[in-house]
Scaffold this motif. Structure first.
Motif, short mmCIF file in Angstrom:
data_model
loop_
_atom_site.label_atom_id
_atom_site.label_comp_id
_atom_site.label_asym_id
_atom_site.label_seq_id
_atom_site.Cartn_x
_atom_site.Cartn_y
_atom_site.Cartn_z
N ASP A 3 8.73 18.47 -6.82
CA ASP A 3 8.96 17.14 -7.39
C ASP A 3 8.74 16.04 -6.36
OD1 ASP A 3 11.10 17.81 -5.88
OD2 ASP A 3 12.61 16.98 -7.24
N MET A 4 8.16 16.40 -5.22
CA MET A 4 7.86 15.39 -4.21
C MET A 4 6.36 15.29 -4.02
SD MET A 4 10.86 14.37 -3.51
CE MET A 4 10.50 13.29 -2.14
N LEU A 5 5.90 14.09 -3.64
CA LEU A 5 4.48 13.85 -3.48
C LEU A 5 4.21 13.26 -2.11
CD1 LEU A 5 4.13 11.89 -6.86
CD2 LEU A 5 3.40 14.27 -6.49
N ASN A 6 3.16 13.73 -1.46
CA ASN A 6 2.72 13.14 -0.19
C ASN A 6 1.72 12.05 -0.52
OD1 ASN A 6 4.01 14.85 1.90
ND2 ASN A 6 2.91 16.46 0.80
N PRO A 33 0.85 12.04 -10.82
CA PRO A 33 1.49 12.25 -12.13
C PRO A 33 1.63 10.95 -12.91
CG PRO A 33 2.71 13.40 -10.40
CD PRO A 33 1.67 12.56 -9.71
N ASP A 34 1.42 11.06 -14.22
CA ASP A 34 1.47 9.88 -15.08
C ASP A 34 2.91 9.35 -15.17
OD1 ASP A 34 0.50 7.89 -16.68
OD2 ASP A 34 0.34 9.12 -18.48
N VAL A 95 8.38 12.34 -7.75
CA VAL A 95 7.61 12.09 -8.97
C VAL A 95 8.35 11.00 -9.76
CG1 VAL A 95 6.66 14.42 -9.11
CG2 VAL A 95 8.81 13.91 -10.25
N PRO A 96 7.66 10.26 -10.61
CA PRO A 96 8.34 9.18 -11.35
C PRO A 96 9.43 9.71 -12.27
CG PRO A 96 5.95 8.93 -11.43
CD PRO A 96 6.21 10.28 -10.86
N ARG A 97 10.52 8.95 -12.33
CA ARG A 97 11.61 9.24 -13.26
C ARG A 97 11.83 7.98 -14.08
NH1 ARG A 97 16.39 10.97 -9.50
NH2 ARG A 97 15.13 9.80 -8.06
N ASN A 98 12.19 8.16 -15.35
CA ASN A 98 12.33 6.98 -16.21
C ASN A 98 13.70 6.95 -16.89
OD1 ASN A 98 11.94 4.73 -17.79
ND2 ASN A 98 9.81 5.24 -18.24
#
Ligand code: FES
Length: 316
Positions: A3-6, A33-34, A95-98
């Motif tokens: 769930d992490m992005l570089n 990720p969208d 990653v994005p959370r909404n």
């Protein structure tokens, strides 16, 4: 950590005279990720801080755009981004959370103050593309400080009105009478959001048609003093400690060797939510709904909430 992005800082540029836009791209050049308007990412800064920032601008898949206000009372994140962050720097982001997603609506009222414009600008773009009528009221200290000023002037399905006045001025005029298909989204300083909710509630808006997201840490109540001390008790061990007015429950627990899962420390992410066994919580978070805050199986946000009762027993 899936769930992490570089990511890499691909660009930094001024937005108005108080904010900095930051474009992030995947380190390996892949598609990111969208996300949908209202989403935020956790940004892990090299100085050790983790801060939440709303994603803004058009959704492209190639990059994420955030916009960070220059805060005079910065807790470190804003200062680091404005003074130290450079293009080419690598960062780790979630990653994005909404927690602030757009709902189905016939018409939308967007109310932003200061840097609270970031999620609402993304929402305005989405509503424009969907052909949903909207009005965006954007309160700023001065027109020069407004972010995305040129972009906000180009809508055709909706309109953006920039107010260079006290964010609270004119709220009664800007918030119309409620309608079933009309939804209100508000983002900005806590005091502004409280006032918007107060005005909307006085006009008999339904709670379900008002959507809010906080950008500032939830402040201790005005006039906090020594009398606000209460006791936090850990159910599994029976240990109890006083929580003074100038410390959070999380700080007191950590000082006494209790591990507390923390992320935003602002009451907006839910990482520190913990079951309540006994006592009456003074909820200060914005991640739980009003129904959850009044429900039978309550949880307390250890990073910001307090207690109305003299003792709060938590399920740790
Ligand atoms: S750490 Fe995010 S709500 Fe408490």
């Amino acid at each position: 950590m899936s769930d992490m992005l570089n990511v890499v800082v691909d660009g930094l540029w001024r937005q108005g005279n108080k904010s900095l836009a930051v474009r992030l791209v995947a380190e390996g050049g892949e598609t990111l990720p969208d996300w949908l308007p209202g989403a935020h990412i956790d940004v892990h800064l090299p100085c050790g801080l983790i801060r939440q920032y709303s994603l803004t601008g058009p959704r492209t898949g190639e990059s994420y755009l955030i916009c960070v206000g220059r805060e005079t009372a910065s807790r470190g994140g804003s200062r680091y981004i404005h003074e130290t962050l450079r293009p080419g720097q690598r960062l780790l982001v979630s990653v994005p959370r909404n927690l602030f997603a757009l709902q189905q609506a016939e018409r939308v009222l967007l109310m932003a103050a200061g840097i609270g414009i970031t999620p609402l600008y993304a929402m305005a773009l989405e509503l424009e593309a969907a052909g949903t009528p909207f009005t965006l009221h954007y309160s700023v200290k001065s027109h020069e400080s407004a972010a995305f000023r040129r972009e906000l002037s180009q809508f055709t399905q909706g309109e953006c009105v920039i107010h260079a006045a006290s964010p609270r001025a004119g709220l009664a005029e800007h918030i119309p009478e409620p309608e079933a298909g009309l939804h209100l989204y508000v983002c900005g300083p806590a005091g502004f959001m409280e006032k918007v909710r107060e005005v909307a509630t006085a006009k008999r808006w339904m709670e379900g048609n008002i959507h809010a997201e906080a950008f500032q840490p939830v402040a201790l109540a005005a006039g906090s003093n020594a009398a606000d001390v209460f006791t936090i008790a850990v159910a599994s061990t029976g240990e109890r400690w006083p929580v003074p007015a100038d410390k959070t429950i999380a700080q007191v627990l950590q000082e006494n060797g209790v591990a507390v899962p923390l992320s935003c420390e602002m009451g907006i992410c839910g990482a520190c939510l913990t079951p309540v066994i006994d006592g009456v919580v003074d909820h200060r978070d914005t991640v739980q709904s009003e129904a959850e805050k009044c429900g039978v199986n309550q949880q307390v946000a250890l990073c910001c909430s307090r207690s109305h009762s003299r003792e709060l027993v938590i399920g740790l």
